[in-house]
Design an enzyme around this catalytic site. Structure first.
Site, mmCIF file in Angstrom:
data_model
loop_
_atom_site.group_PDB
_atom_site.id
_atom_site.type_symbol
_atom_site.label_atom_id
_atom_site.label_comp_id
_atom_site.label_asym_id
_atom_site.label_seq_id
_atom_site.Cartn_x
_atom_site.Cartn_y
_atom_site.Cartn_z
ATOM 1 N N ARG A 132 0.839 -1.198 0.000
ATOM 2 C CA ARG A 132 0.000 0.000 0.000
ATOM 3 C C ARG A 132 0.878 1.254 0.000
ATOM 4 O O ARG A 132 1.924 1.289 0.647
ATOM 5 C CB ARG A 132 -0.865 -0.011 1.263
ATOM 6 C CG ARG A 132 -1.883 1.124 1.372
ATOM 7 C CD ARG A 132 -2.960 1.011 0.341
ATOM 8 N NE ARG A 132 -4.156 1.780 0.677
ATOM 9 C CZ ARG A 132 -5.164 1.943 -0.157
ATOM 10 N NH1 ARG A 132 -5.133 1.401 -1.379
ATOM 11 N NH2 ARG A 132 -6.232 2.626 0.187
ATOM 12 N N THR A 434 -8.665 0.345 -10.437
ATOM 13 C CA THR A 434 -8.015 -0.840 -9.893
ATOM 14 C C THR A 434 -8.170 -2.068 -10.798
ATOM 15 O O THR A 434 -8.973 -2.078 -11.714
ATOM 16 C CB THR A 434 -8.597 -1.155 -8.485
ATOM 17 O OG1 THR A 434 -8.599 0.026 -7.724
ATOM 18 C CG2 THR A 434 -7.837 -2.217 -7.748
ATOM 19 N N THR A 452 -3.550 -1.132 -7.822
ATOM 20 C CA THR A 452 -4.329 0.062 -8.152
ATOM 21 C C THR A 452 -3.432 1.292 -8.249
ATOM 22 O O THR A 452 -2.301 1.284 -7.735
ATOM 23 C CB THR A 452 -5.396 0.306 -7.043
ATOM 24 O OG1 THR A 452 -6.261 1.356 -7.439
ATOM 25 C CG2 THR A 452 -4.744 0.671 -5.720
ATOM 26 N N ASP A 476 -7.768 8.387 -0.372
ATOM 27 C CA ASP A 476 -8.537 7.339 0.318
ATOM 28 C C ASP A 476 -8.639 7.621 1.821
ATOM 29 O O ASP A 476 -9.422 6.979 2.521
ATOM 30 C CB ASP A 476 -7.913 5.953 0.102
ATOM 31 C CG ASP A 476 -8.515 5.216 -1.098
ATOM 32 O OD1 ASP A 476 -9.372 5.794 -1.782
ATOM 33 O OD2 ASP A 476 -8.117 4.065 -1.351
ATOM 34 N N SER A 500 -7.926 0.771 2.792
ATOM 35 C CA SER A 500 -8.326 0.253 1.483
ATOM 36 C C SER A 500 -9.532 -0.672 1.629
ATOM 37 O O SER A 500 -9.849 -1.131 2.726
ATOM 38 C CB SER A 500 -7.158 -0.531 0.876
ATOM 39 O OG SER A 500 -7.569 -1.203 -0.296
ATOM 40 N N GLY A 522 -13.287 0.130 -5.811
ATOM 41 C CA GLY A 522 -13.411 0.959 -4.609
ATOM 42 C C GLY A 522 -14.081 0.167 -3.494
ATOM 43 O O GLY A 522 -13.822 -1.027 -3.305
HETATM 44 N N1 GLU Z 1 -8.257 2.935 -3.626
HETATM 45 C C1 GLU Z 1 -9.249 1.917 -3.524
HETATM 46 C C2 GLU Z 1 -9.011 1.037 -2.339
HETATM 47 O O1 GLU Z 1 -7.895 0.820 -1.970
HETATM 48 C C3 GLU Z 1 -9.260 1.049 -4.713
HETATM 49 C C4 GLU Z 1 -9.542 1.847 -5.906
HETATM 50 C C5 GLU Z 1 -10.727 1.413 -6.620
HETATM 51 O O2 GLU Z 1 -10.923 0.215 -6.820
HETATM 52 O O3 GLU Z 1 -11.452 2.284 -7.016
HETATM 53 O O4 GLU Z 1 -9.943 0.541 -1.770
#
Ligand code: GLU
Length: 622
Positions: A132, A434, A452, A476, A500, A522
């Site tokens: 991460r 992602t 991602t 995030d 995440s 997300g």
């Molecule tokens: N930043 C998102 C996360 O870590 C993932 C990004 C996405 O899938 O839109 O949960």
């Protein structure tokens, strides 16, 4: 409580078998050369095999010898070639991910981060690597607030230097290759370097994603020059080459990932993050990333989240992801609902199944929003315990949806039939980007890897001369506490990793892998992964049908559902139970592998979402 007995549905039709056979004889030129490593140095005495057959893009295959599923055909093919030439699942996962950095540059790449969950067949253990992104040392709780204390505009923060965290992907690849793989990273990056140099054929998804980001990309000249050649998105069917990215992969291959964490590549990242190159008249927030932040970064081995579901062992990603915890709670709640109602999930009508799923998801989000973040003292063991789920199930009414937002629970180890109601916590920003890949090899190793750069197109900032986009992962973080007076574990902080939702998951049966799965999307990642697991293991759907099934994502606010649910009779019935649901065109992009335990496996990807994914097995059955 019912335990899983392994009575799974048929996995593919005879028509699909015929497609698979055809595929093997169909020579599709990839235009990428794989350099086989020297036979004795790196193959552990396993001996080299020829290259994998070039396979067309299909959503499901059954066979043996190893399998790869990703959103992209070229990337899956590169992973399959690594398997064919003696690489293991970790090797193939890294090679596939590097290729996705080329063909899915808006979702993945060396400017971003991710999480790997890995089953090692030799030890029988599941391990994880946390790659991460991390915040600069100068970050504080108020970094994303205006001088008057109000949260910054979200979109403005996204397309700026401030959203850029220390990339974790190169460190994860390096660690995975050294600790889990059998090839050197230099070898694993070579096919992707070649792919970047020679180019790939632009499909509709790539063209659409470029067009959707065109205004943002135009703010940054290096991004516009790369992704908007001649001022417009590349045409569908044209070849998109990225020689600068080939140069970056070559740099990592020859100088090592130290070039990014303590060398020229890193200095280029820091310069761009601190002072983004913008088009005339455009100004964006400066970033705070320093070379010291890059030097301090490490990809981390973390103990996986472990929970049990119907006698199966479920392994997922721990903090700073909330994915493993939330998926575990959703599954535990299904067992708790069954115990309360004495009606098995496998036997209820579709609408009741979706109701149970929505209630469990909303409950799990209430708890993760309150308790999960990159902070000390997250009550992980309690959150994934059946006792906690049993107490939380007290909210469940088989006929009516609980009012949203559902209050969070008390994972305190002392569980009664019903806990007193607490406050509710809302949801932060979550957009969708992602990518997820799943790999199994002939020795029984399995990789579930989600990576991602956060939003589609990340921060929108390309490192000039190096051909890759920098992430916007730091958005995030919650910019301000979601609920006044309630502690928020996901505020920014020095060196902190934003929470995440990524949920790479491996399910074991009697200690051997049964299912590996993951998705982008997300916060909807958690619900897409849980829904696929339930669809396959409980609702009797063949793996590819569990992936294709219309998705519902209830995250403790207004629910989202794909049109087949939202605008059909199921939506009407769910609304009749009190669910508030908005239509979402598409949710997630799952890939998964089901392992039969005898060397056979079914690998599956999306039949149609994001233009369809690519599932490949080394020795197709039939
Ligand atoms: N930043 C998102 C996360 O870590 C993932 C990004 C996405 O899938 O839109 O949960």
């Amino acid at each position: 409580m019912a335990s899983f007995r392994g009575t799974l549905p048929a996995t593919h039709s005879s028509a699909r078998t015929r497609v698979t056979r055809l595929a093997v004889t169909c020579a599709v030129a990839l235009g990428v050369t794989l350099t086989a490593p020297p036979a004795t140095a790196d193959d552990g005495g396993r001996g080299w095999h020829g290259p994998a057959p070039a396979l067309p893009k299909v959503a499901v295959m059954t066979g043996s010898g190893g399998a790869v599923a990703s959103v992209d055909r070229d990337a899956s093919q590169i992973g399959l070639d690594v398997l064919a030439r003696g690489g293991n699942a970790a090797d193939a996962a890294v090679a596939t991910a590097a290729a996705l950095g080329v063909t899915e540059p808006y979702s993945a790449g060396i400017g971003g981060g991710g999480f790997l969950v890995y089953y090692d067949a030799k030890t029988g253990r599941v391990t994880t690597i946390d790659g991460r992104e991390a915040a600069p040392a100068t970050f504080t709780e108020s970094t994303f607030r205006n001088p008057d204390g109000t949260p910054m505009n979200f979109a403005t923060a996204v397309s700026s230097g401030l959203s850029i965290g220390v990339p974790g992907t190169p460190a994860l690849w390096d660690k995975a290759a050294r600790e889990l793989g059998s090839w050197r990273l230099a070898q694993l990056l070579k096919p992707a370097e070649d792919l970047a140099r020679h180019g790939f054929v632009v499909d509709q998804t790539f063209a659409d994603q470029t067009a959707a980001n065109a205004a943002r990309f135009a703010m940054f000249p290096a991004t516009a020059a790369l992704f908007l050649p001649g001022g417009a998105p590349p045409a569908v069917g044209s070849t998109f080459a990225n020689p600068d990215l080939a140069k970056a992969y070559r740099e990592l291959r020859t100088a090592g990932v130290g070039s990014l964490y303590a060398g020229p590549l890193g200095r280029a990242i820091v310069a761009e993050a601190q002072n983004p190159s913008t088009a005339p008249g455009v100004s964006v927030y400066a970033g705070q990333l320093t070379t010291a932040d890059l030097r301090a970064y490490q990809a981390l081995s973390r103990a996986p989240i472990h929970s049990t579901y119907r006698g199966l062992d479920v392994y997922g990603m721990p903090v700073p992801s909330s994915g493993g915890i939330a998926v575990a709670e959703i599954l535990n709640l299904q067992e708790a609902y069954e115990a309360r109602t004495s009606v098995a999930l496998s036997t209820v009508a579709e609408v009741d199944y979706l109701h149970r799923f929505a209630e469990a998801s909303a409950t799990a989000f209430a708890d993760r929003n309150r308790y999960v973040g990159d902070v000390p003292g997250v009550p992980v063991g309690e959150l994934v315990s059946q006792g906690f789920a049993d107490e939380r199930a007290c909210l469940f009414d088989p006929a009516h949806a609980a009012a949203r937002p559902i209050p969070f629970g008390s994972p305190d180890g002392g569980y009664a039939a019903c806990a007193p109601a607490a406050a509710a916590v809302g949801e932060g920003h979550q957009l969708e980007s992602t990518t997820h890949l799943t790999v199994a090899d002939r020795w029984g190793n399995v990789a579930a890897y989600t990576l991602t750069i956060e939003q589609t197109g990340g921060s929108g900032i390309t490192v000039p001369g190096w051909g890759f986009l920098l992430n916007n992962e730091l958005t995030d973080f919650n910019f301000a506490p979601l609920t006044a007076g309630v502690p928020d574990p996901n505020l920014p902080g020095p060196g902190k990793r934003p929470r995440s939702s990524m949920s790479p998951t491996i399910v074991l049966q009697h200690g051997r892998p049964l299912l590996a799965v993951g998705s982008p999307g997300g916060a909807t990642i958690i619900t897409s992964v849980a829904q696929t697991i339930l669809g396959h293991l409980d609702r009797g759907l063949p793996l590819v049908d569990a992936i294709a099934a219309p998705r519902l994502s209830s995250r403790n606010g207004t629910g989202q559902a794909e049109p087949a649910i939202a605008t059909g009779t199921l939506g009407t019935a769910l609304r009749g139970m009190g669910h508030v649901i908005a239509a979402a065109p598409e949710i997630g992009a799952v890939t998964a592998i089901h392992l039969f335990g005898d060397g056979r496996m079914t690998v599956a990807a999306e039949p149609s979402r994001r233009g369809g994914g690519s599932a490949m097995v080394l020795h197709p059955a039939g």
